[in-house]
Design a protein around this motif. Structure first.
Motif, mmCIF file in Angstrom:
data_model
loop_
_atom_site.group_PDB
_atom_site.id
_atom_site.type_symbol
_atom_site.label_atom_id
_atom_site.label_comp_id
_atom_site.label_asym_id
_atom_site.label_seq_id
_atom_site.Cartn_x
_atom_site.Cartn_y
_atom_site.Cartn_z
ATOM 1 N N ILE A 165 0.832 -1.194 0.000
ATOM 2 C CA ILE A 165 0.000 0.000 0.000
ATOM 3 C C ILE A 165 0.875 1.257 0.000
ATOM 4 C CG2 ILE A 165 -1.746 1.285 1.270
ATOM 5 C CD1 ILE A 165 -2.798 -1.247 -0.019
ATOM 6 N N THR A 166 2.010 1.186 0.706
ATOM 7 C CA THR A 166 2.927 2.321 0.767
ATOM 8 C C THR A 166 3.442 2.698 -0.618
ATOM 9 O OG1 THR A 166 3.616 1.730 3.005
ATOM 10 C CG2 THR A 166 5.101 3.136 1.766
ATOM 11 N N LEU A 167 3.631 1.716 -1.487
ATOM 12 C CA LEU A 167 4.058 1.998 -2.855
ATOM 13 C C LEU A 167 3.059 2.913 -3.560
ATOM 14 C CD1 LEU A 167 5.398 -1.384 -4.315
ATOM 15 C CD2 LEU A 167 6.703 0.692 -3.891
ATOM 16 N N PHE A 168 1.777 2.610 -3.417
ATOM 17 C CA PHE A 168 0.750 3.406 -4.073
ATOM 18 C C PHE A 168 0.650 4.797 -3.450
ATOM 19 C CE2 PHE A 168 -0.512 -0.945 -5.061
ATOM 20 C CZ PHE A 168 -0.736 -0.854 -6.421
ATOM 21 N N GLU A 310 -4.805 7.544 1.778
ATOM 22 C CA GLU A 310 -4.629 7.269 3.201
ATOM 23 C C GLU A 310 -5.968 6.986 3.879
ATOM 24 O OE1 GLU A 310 -1.586 6.955 4.840
ATOM 25 O OE2 GLU A 310 -0.975 6.947 2.738
ATOM 26 N N CYS A 311 -7.008 7.704 3.502
ATOM 27 C CA CYS A 311 -8.347 7.446 4.060
ATOM 28 C C CYS A 311 -8.851 6.074 3.636
ATOM 29 C CB CYS A 311 -9.324 8.531 3.608
ATOM 30 S SG CYS A 311 -9.043 10.153 4.343
ATOM 31 N N GLY A 312 -8.574 5.682 2.397
ATOM 32 C CA GLY A 312 -8.990 4.369 1.922
ATOM 33 C C GLY A 312 -8.352 3.241 2.712
ATOM 34 N N ILE A 313 -7.060 3.407 3.029
ATOM 35 C CA ILE A 313 -6.355 2.394 3.816
ATOM 36 C C ILE A 313 -6.923 2.309 5.220
ATOM 37 C CG2 ILE A 313 -4.125 1.749 4.821
ATOM 38 C CD1 ILE A 313 -2.805 3.223 2.487
ATOM 39 N N THR A 314 -7.221 3.479 5.816
ATOM 40 C CA THR A 314 -7.660 3.542 7.214
ATOM 41 C C THR A 314 -9.111 3.091 7.386
ATOM 42 O OG1 THR A 314 -6.145 5.400 7.572
ATOM 43 C CG2 THR A 314 -7.857 5.038 9.233
ATOM 44 N N LEU A 315 -10.007 3.608 6.554
ATOM 45 C CA LEU A 315 -11.435 3.355 6.741
ATOM 46 C C LEU A 315 -11.880 2.002 6.188
ATOM 47 C CD1 LEU A 315 -12.789 6.922 5.879
ATOM 48 C CD2 LEU A 315 -12.290 5.957 8.138
ATOM 49 N N TYR A 372 -8.979 7.369 -3.007
ATOM 50 C CA TYR A 372 -9.747 6.559 -2.059
ATOM 51 C C TYR A 372 -10.151 5.227 -2.674
ATOM 52 C CZ TYR A 372 -13.025 5.497 1.697
ATOM 53 O OH TYR A 372 -13.666 4.893 2.757
ATOM 54 N N ILE A 373 -10.745 5.268 -3.867
ATOM 55 C CA ILE A 373 -11.254 4.041 -4.481
ATOM 56 C C ILE A 373 -10.118 3.110 -4.894
ATOM 57 C CG2 ILE A 373 -12.592 3.098 -6.404
ATOM 58 C CD1 ILE A 373 -14.277 5.657 -6.324
ATOM 59 N N VAL A 374 -9.019 3.671 -5.420
ATOM 60 C CA VAL A 374 -7.889 2.834 -5.847
ATOM 61 C C VAL A 374 -7.318 2.040 -4.677
ATOM 62 C CG1 VAL A 374 -5.489 2.907 -6.649
ATOM 63 C CG2 VAL A 374 -7.242 4.168 -7.880
ATOM 64 N N ASN A 375 -6.992 2.724 -3.585
ATOM 65 C CA ASN A 375 -6.416 2.006 -2.444
ATOM 66 C C ASN A 375 -7.438 1.117 -1.754
ATOM 67 O OD1 ASN A 375 -3.841 2.895 -2.773
ATOM 68 N ND2 ASN A 375 -3.642 3.804 -0.737
ATOM 69 N N LEU A 376 -8.697 1.517 -1.777
ATOM 70 C CA LEU A 376 -9.753 0.675 -1.198
ATOM 71 C C LEU A 376 -9.839 -0.647 -1.958
ATOM 72 C CD1 LEU A 376 -12.063 0.666 0.935
ATOM 73 C CD2 LEU A 376 -13.565 1.497 -0.887
ATOM 74 N N CYS A 377 -9.815 -0.578 -3.280
ATOM 75 C CA CYS A 377 -9.892 -1.789 -4.103
ATOM 76 C C CYS A 377 -8.672 -2.684 -3.883
ATOM 77 C CB CYS A 377 -10.012 -1.419 -5.576
ATOM 78 S SG CYS A 377 -11.616 -0.719 -6.038
ATOM 79 N N ILE A 378 -7.490 -2.087 -3.852
ATOM 80 C CA ILE A 378 -6.267 -2.870 -3.654
ATOM 81 C C ILE A 378 -6.275 -3.549 -2.286
ATOM 82 C CG2 ILE A 378 -3.759 -2.703 -3.395
ATOM 83 C CD1 ILE A 378 -3.876 -0.437 -5.483
#
Length: 419
Positions: A165-168, A310-315, A372-378
């Motif tokens: 996730i850090t890469l993204f 960052e919000c996607g990863i957290t929420l 948000y959507i990209v990291n949420l999907c990953i």
């Protein structure tokens, strides 16, 4: 390493050194596109009409000025796809991960050096040739970055999930850094070629620092050595029909959402958004004349993209794949809204949102939803796949990201011509 109780000792990431390194690696994956495309005033100067005394930064751009960003995006996509194909089919069998990363970073630095040299060369008498040469350099640069990207993803799979996730997140940080460098350059000098030199020197310097950090980690960090050793010891995952079908079945809506979101983003940014001017441009206010584009179209975009990631990863909400897919489809409505802002030059469509605040709101929503959507999907792709399926699932994510860019980057050129 085994301790006295018979269990295996896993080294700790001291001072989060490897975590920071993965941020830097994420930055470098997009450093070519960001540090090249944010140097807008430099390219506008290089591709202006030398015979005209008109301000090269106004709405009456030459064909090369108007088309450069979208053309560079297209050629970059081709370079990325060709490089990734070459890396996965040939280089993976011939070179180790460490050698591929070092070679790719050295190649990027070499192209940046060449670009810095041309920044101070007068190219007015051979503008078209310089335009073509720049696209060739872009092809080579993104080729090195394509090799680097697929190799870094191969490495990150063997680390804990947060490192992937850090890469993204690092990719968004890259955009923020590039925008800040652009604003700094605009503030310290009015010479477009000097500004360009600042952009490219800063980009090259960051790549060099990342290379040094990577070399130190391979030799000094036990945490890095422990996890990267899995790459050597692990067998190559079998791309069996059953695993592929399973991965696609579990992730079809997540992958579809990624394609829609990334595709709609590349349609507009940076090809169209770089053309958006303040409606009050020309009134003598430096904010409207100089800083509006760099701050709103680049700094705000990448900053809110990063906040969204960052919000996607957290929420991690919503988790329902169909809800995410529907939200991704609804986001497409922002595309025509941004097109109807003050993007210049335009011949066919009128400006509907003749207000800077409307464009600012659209960019914030567009960027935040992208991250948000990209990291949420990953995050959910990793959650729903087994350990055996994860490498293949992340490979599909990478290919889909590049495919969405390849398909939709050409659309950016069409949209510009339709304005």
């Amino acid at each position: 390493m085994e301790n006295q109780k018979g269990s295996y000792y896993i080294p700790k990431d001291k001072c989060y050194a490897t975590y920071i390194l993965f941020y830097a690696l994420g930055v470098v994956t997009l450093i070519t596109s960001n540090f090249f495309t944010t140097a807008t005033d430099y390219w506008m100067y290089k591709f202006r009409d030398p015979a005209s005394f008109q301000d090269y930064n106004d709405g009456n751009k030459t064909s090369m000025q108007a088309e450069f960003t979208s053309d560079f995006s297209i050629i970059s996509t081709v370079g990325n796809m060709a490089s990734i194909s070459f890396t996965t089919h040939f280089l993976m069998k011939k070179l180790s991960i460490v050698k591929r990363i070092i070679g790719a970073l050295c190649g990027v630095i070499a192209i940046f050096i060449l670009t810095c040299i041309f920044a101070k060369v007068n190219t007015d008498s051979w503008q078209r040739a310089f335009f073509i040469l720049t696209l060739i350099k872009g092809f080579a640069l993104t080729g090195f970055c394509g090799c680097f990207m697929v190799t870094v993803f191969q490495l990150a799979v063997k680390f804990p999930p947060r490192y992937m996730i850090t890469l993204f997140s690092g990719q968004s940080i890259c955009g923020v850094l590039a925008a800040l460098v652009q604003i700094f350059a605009l503030g310290v000098t009015e010479n477009p070629t000097t500004r360009g030199l600042i952009y490219f020197l800063m980009g090259m310097f960051f790549v060099f620092l990342t290379l040094v950090g990577f070399l130190i980690s391979t030799r000094r960090s036990r945490f890095f050595q422990h996890h990267s050793a899995k790459i050597v010891e692990a067998k190559r995952p079998k791309m069996s029909k059953e695993i592929v079908v399973s991965v696609l079945q579990k992730n079809k809506f997540y992958l579809g959402s990624l394609f829609i979101v990334l595709g709609s983003s590349i349609m507009l940014h940076p090809g169209v958004t770089t053309l958006v001017l303040s409606v009050d441009k020309g009134n003598g206010n430096k904010w409207n004349d100089v800083f509006f584009g760099p701050v709103i179209s680049f700094l705000f975009y990448y900053l809110f993209d990063y906040i969204g990631r960052e919000c996607g990863i957290t929420l991690k909400k919503p988790s329902n794949e169909i809800v995410i897919f529907v939200i991704s489809c609804c986001r497409i409505a922002l595309v025509p809204m941004i097109l109807l802002c003050n993007a210049q030059p335009r011949e066919h469509l009128s400006v509907t949102f003749n207000n800077d605040y409307a464009y600012i709101i659209f960019i914030i929503l567009f960027a935040f939803s992208n991250g948000y959507i990209v990291n949420l999907c990953i995050t959910h792709v990793r959650r729903v796949t087994s350990d055996e399926e994860k490498p293949i699932a992340m490979f599909f994510v990478l290919i889909l990201m590049l495919l969405s860019v390849a398909v939709c980057s050409a659309t950016s050129r069409i949209l510009i011509n339709a304005l």
